[in-house]
Design a protein around this motif. Sequence first.
Motif, PDB file in Angstrom:
ATOM      1  N   GLY A  61       0.835  -1.200   0.000  1.00 13.77           N
ATOM      2  CA  GLY A  61       0.000   0.000   0.000  1.00 13.77           C
ATOM      3  C   GLY A  61       0.862   1.240   0.000  1.00 13.77           C
ATOM      4  N   PRO A  62       0.247   2.386   0.206  1.00 16.42           N
ATOM      5  CA  PRO A  62       1.025   3.634   0.260  1.00 16.42           C
ATOM      6  C   PRO A  62       2.123   3.551   1.318  1.00 16.42           C
ATOM      7  CG  PRO A  62      -1.332   4.092   0.265  1.00 16.42           C
ATOM      8  CD  PRO A  62      -1.167   2.613   0.430  1.00 16.42           C
ATOM      9  N   ARG A  63       3.254   4.163   1.008  1.00 13.14           N
ATOM     10  CA  ARG A  63       4.375   4.190   1.961  1.00 13.14           C
ATOM     11  C   ARG A  63       4.037   5.085   3.146  1.00 13.14           C
ATOM     12  NH1 ARG A  63       7.325   5.176  -3.094  1.00 13.14           N
ATOM     13  NH2 ARG A  63       7.097   7.316  -2.422  1.00 13.14           N
ATOM     14  N   LEU A  64       4.782   4.916   4.222  1.00 14.26           N
ATOM     15  CA  LEU A  64       4.525   5.686   5.446  1.00 14.26           C
ATOM     16  C   LEU A  64       4.451   7.183   5.186  1.00 14.26           C
ATOM     17  CD1 LEU A  64       6.759   3.813   8.038  1.00 14.26           C
ATOM     18  CD2 LEU A  64       4.289   3.738   7.815  1.00 14.26           C
ATOM     19  N   GLU A  65       5.384   7.709   4.412  1.00 10.95           N
ATOM     20  CA  GLU A  65       5.379   9.154   4.162  1.00 10.95           C
ATOM     21  C   GLU A  65       4.163   9.585   3.347  1.00 10.95           C
ATOM     22  OE1 GLU A  65       8.258   6.957   1.566  1.00 10.95           O
ATOM     23  OE2 GLU A  65       8.171   7.251   3.705  1.00 10.95           O
ATOM     24  N   GLU A  66       3.607   8.693   2.543  1.00 13.62           N
ATOM     25  CA  GLU A  66       2.402   9.013   1.772  1.00 13.62           C
ATOM     26  C   GLU A  66       1.151   8.962   2.642  1.00 13.62           C
ATOM     27  OE1 GLU A  66       2.753   5.912  -1.123  1.00 13.62           O
ATOM     28  OE2 GLU A  66       3.810   7.186  -2.534  1.00 13.62           O
ATOM     29  N   LEU A  67       1.228   8.270   3.768  1.00 12.12           N
ATOM     30  CA  LEU A  67       0.081   8.109   4.654  1.00 12.12           C
ATOM     31  C   LEU A  67       0.048   9.131   5.786  1.00 12.12           C
ATOM     32  CD1 LEU A  67       0.000   4.224   4.867  1.00 12.12           C
ATOM     33  CD2 LEU A  67      -1.725   5.702   3.825  1.00 12.12           C
ATOM     34  N   ALA A  68       0.908  10.107   5.728  1.00 14.42           N
ATOM     35  CA  ALA A  68       0.966  11.106   6.803  1.00 14.42           C
ATOM     36  C   ALA A  68      -0.389  11.769   7.026  1.00 14.42           C
ATOM     37  CB  ALA A  68       2.036  12.148   6.490  1.00 14.42           C
ATOM     38  N   GLY A  69      -1.156  11.962   5.972  1.00 12.83           N
ATOM     39  CA  GLY A  69      -2.472  12.572   6.089  1.00 12.83           C
ATOM     40  C   GLY A  69      -3.581  11.552   6.239  1.00 12.83           C
ATOM     41  N   GLY A  70      -3.223  10.289   6.406  1.00 13.64           N
ATOM     42  CA  GLY A  70      -4.218   9.229   6.545  1.00 13.64           C
ATOM     43  C   GLY A  70      -4.531   8.585   5.206  1.00 13.64           C
ATOM     44  N   LEU A  71      -5.498   7.714   5.207  1.00  9.83           N
ATOM     45  CA  LEU A  71      -5.902   7.025   3.985  1.00  9.83           C
ATOM     46  C   LEU A  71      -6.722   7.945   3.092  1.00  9.83           C
ATOM     47  CD1 LEU A  71      -6.973   3.555   5.415  1.00  9.83           C
ATOM     48  CD2 LEU A  71      -4.911   4.076   4.113  1.00  9.83           C
ATOM     49  N   SER A  72      -6.749   7.615   1.827  1.00  8.86           N
ATOM     50  CA  SER A  72      -7.545   8.410   0.880  1.00  8.86           C
ATOM     51  C   SER A  72      -9.030   8.104   1.062  1.00  8.86           C
ATOM     52  CB  SER A  72      -7.130   8.074  -0.559  1.00  8.86           C
ATOM     53  OG  SER A  72      -7.556   6.756  -0.886  1.00  8.86           O
ATOM     54  N   ASP A  73      -9.867   8.987   0.552  1.00  9.87           N
ATOM     55  CA  ASP A  73     -11.308   8.744   0.600  1.00  9.87           C
ATOM     56  C   ASP A  73     -11.660   7.456  -0.128  1.00  9.87           C
ATOM     57  OD1 ASP A  73     -11.839  11.011   2.090  1.00  9.87           O
ATOM     58  OD2 ASP A  73     -12.295  12.256   0.337  1.00  9.87           O
ATOM     59  N   ALA A  74     -10.977   7.178  -1.232  1.00 10.62           N
ATOM     60  CA  ALA A  74     -11.242   5.949  -1.992  1.00 10.62           C
ATOM     61  C   ALA A  74     -10.919   4.707  -1.152  1.00 10.62           C
ATOM     62  CB  ALA A  74     -10.437   5.944  -3.284  1.00 10.62           C
ATOM     63  N   ASP A  75      -9.818   4.746  -0.408  1.00 12.18           N
ATOM     64  CA  ASP A  75      -9.477   3.614   0.465  1.00 12.18           C
ATOM     65  C   ASP A  75     -10.550   3.420   1.529  1.00 12.18           C
ATOM     66  OD1 ASP A  75      -7.086   2.812  -0.777  1.00 12.18           O
ATOM     67  OD2 ASP A  75      -5.909   4.265   0.374  1.00 12.18           O
ATOM     68  N   TRP A  76     -10.968   4.520   2.164  1.00 20.57           N
ATOM     69  CA  TRP A  76     -12.004   4.422   3.203  1.00 20.57           C
ATOM     70  C   TRP A  76     -13.324   3.937   2.619  1.00 20.57           C
ATOM     71  CZ3 TRP A  76     -10.488   3.630   7.734  1.00 20.57           C
ATOM     72  CH2 TRP A  76      -9.478   4.346   8.338  1.00 20.57           C
ATOM     73  N   ASP A  77     -13.665   4.414   1.421  1.00 19.26           N
ATOM     74  CA  ASP A  77     -14.893   3.968   0.777  1.00 19.26           C
ATOM     75  C   ASP A  77     -14.864   2.464   0.557  1.00 19.26           C
ATOM     76  OD1 ASP A  77     -15.831   6.568   0.730  1.00 19.26           O
ATOM     77  OD2 ASP A  77     -15.374   6.879  -1.407  1.00 19.26           O
ATOM     78  N   PHE A  78     -13.720   1.944   0.107  1.00 19.02           N
ATOM     79  CA  PHE A  78     -13.590   0.506  -0.097  1.00 19.02           C
ATOM     80  C   PHE A  78     -13.756  -0.243   1.225  1.00 19.02           C
ATOM     81  CE2 PHE A  78     -11.301  -3.442   0.007  1.00 19.02           C
ATOM     82  CZ  PHE A  78     -11.794  -4.090  -1.120  1.00 19.02           C
ATOM     83  N   ILE A  79     -13.070   0.208   2.253  1.00 13.18           N
ATOM     84  CA  ILE A  79     -13.142  -0.459   3.554  1.00 13.18           C
ATOM     85  C   ILE A  79     -14.575  -0.459   4.068  1.00 13.18           C
ATOM     86  CG2 ILE A  79     -12.431  -0.287   5.980  1.00 13.18           C
ATOM     87  CD1 ILE A  79      -9.717   0.839   4.859  1.00 13.18           C
TER      88      ILE A  79
END
Length: 62
Positions: free
Chosen positions: A36-54
């Motif tokens: 998945g996204p690297r740690l530095e890419e996740l600093a702002g949390g997951l994307s809306d698309a990721d949350w929508d999938f979950i």
Amino acid sequence: MWWLDIDLKSKEWLRENLRAAELPLEVLQRIADVGGPRLEELAGGLSDADWDFIETQSEFVD
């Protein structure tokens, strides 16, 4: 998608804390470890698309 390969404990945390602004370092690391996204890419949390999938597409029987 990284969701298929992440460990069950992290999946449960993500489902129970849907759309959390901050994720525990352990969960962030697990996401990065499975492609998945690297740690530095996740600093702002997951994307809306990721949350929508979950929220709508992830299955509770993993």
